[in-house]
Write an enzyme that holds these catalytic residues in place. Structure first.
Site, short mmCIF file in Angstrom:
data_model
loop_
_atom_site.label_atom_id
_atom_site.label_comp_id
_atom_site.label_asym_id
_atom_site.label_seq_id
_atom_site.Cartn_x
_atom_site.Cartn_y
_atom_site.Cartn_z
N ASP A 146 1.10 -1.15 0.00
CA ASP A 146 -0.15 0.02 0.10
C ASP A 146 0.88 1.30 -0.05
O ASP A 146 2.04 1.14 0.27
CB ASP A 146 -0.99 0.04 1.35
CG ASP A 146 -1.87 -1.06 1.26
OD1 ASP A 146 -2.64 -1.33 0.15
OD2 ASP A 146 -2.44 -1.65 2.31
N TYR A 154 8.24 -9.29 7.14
CA TYR A 154 7.98 -7.87 7.32
C TYR A 154 8.32 -7.40 8.55
O TYR A 154 8.61 -8.15 9.67
CB TYR A 154 6.45 -7.51 7.12
CG TYR A 154 5.68 -7.37 5.88
CD1 TYR A 154 5.68 -6.31 5.13
CD2 TYR A 154 5.32 -8.66 5.31
CE1 TYR A 154 5.17 -6.16 3.76
CE2 TYR A 154 4.59 -8.60 4.04
CZ TYR A 154 4.71 -7.45 3.24
OH TYR A 154 3.85 -7.33 2.02
#
Length: 244
Positions: free
Chosen positions: A52, A110
């Site tokens: 995003d 992540y």
């Protein structure tokens, strides 16, 4: 026909995410424009993740098909001359035609960075999330253990996902603390839409005491989105590694 694999680093601050859009600035759009400039071809790139806007990457993986005679390892230097300063090709190489950056992936890692202090931040906000209320990091570390393994993570997915199943396997989940900087690392075979950011929001709730440590397992098992934490801002999130 040749298949070129790229490892890409980017600062997501000024991008509207990875995926190309007609009007907005995206990483994929800039990359495909650079490929066009050096090969003369309109190539379609495959990305390992659809990050995003505001999300960063140290090792995004992409691939594209080309008829260009440029050696695989030379695409790194050639593309970097055409890319903006907030995108860098770390490595390029020719790979088998069967390789696909997304579908060949076996998992991803992540990280999410939090600064925990009462005082406001004067700089660095584009790379971290500022939490003013004191966090109990030891409880947050204990909460990580509940997420390990194979679970239905429906409670940790934002609306709008096209995922066929909400079951994922988290293989590693840990926290590193250095004074007031908290870095959360999570690896899984795949992630749902906003899954990492909602899990981090849940950990923050545990750290502040809003969510009891013993309730974390129930939140996972019940699968009710409103019982999990907020979806924290994208700026603290970094794609660290993609596994193949």
């Amino acid at each position: 026909m040749r298949n070129i694999k790229l490892i890409i680093e980017f600062d997501g601050t000024n991008f509207c995410g990875w995926q190309r859009q007609v009007k907005d600035r995206t990483v994929q759009g800039c990359l495909e424009n650079a490929i066009l400039k050096i090969t003369g071809e309109k190539s379609l790139t495959n990305g390992s993740s659809r990050t995003d806007g505001g999300v960063h990457a140290k090792a995004m993986v992409a691939n594209f098909i080309t008829n260009s005679s440029i050696p695989g390892e030379k695409f790194r230097e050639a593309l970097n001359t055409k890319l903006p300063d907030d995108i860098s090709i770390i490595k390029s190489e020719e790979v088998d035609m069967e390789f696909h950056a997304r579908y060949s992936s076996k998992g991803k890692m992540y990280s999410y960075t939090i600064v925990n202090r009462y005082e406001k931040l004067a700089f660095g906000k584009q790379y971290l999330h500022h939490v003013r209320k004191e966090l109990n990091v030891e409880d947050m570390k204990k909460a990580c253990e509940y997420f390990l393994g194979k679970h239905d993570f429906k409670a940790f997915m934002s609306p709008g996902s096209s995922a066929k199943t909400t079951v994922r396997t988290i293989t590693d989940f840990y926290i590193e603390e250095n004074k007031n900087v908290i870095r959360i690392f999570i690896s899984a075979d795949g992630f749902l839409y906003n899954m990492v950011r909602i899990i981090v929001g849940t950990l923050i709730n545990v750290g502040t005491g809003k969510t009891k440590l013993q309730d974390v397992n129930n939140i996972i098992n019940d699968g009710i989105r409103k019982n999990a934490g907020m979806c924290v801002p994208p700026n603290g999130l970094v794609l660290e590694k993609v596994f193949y």
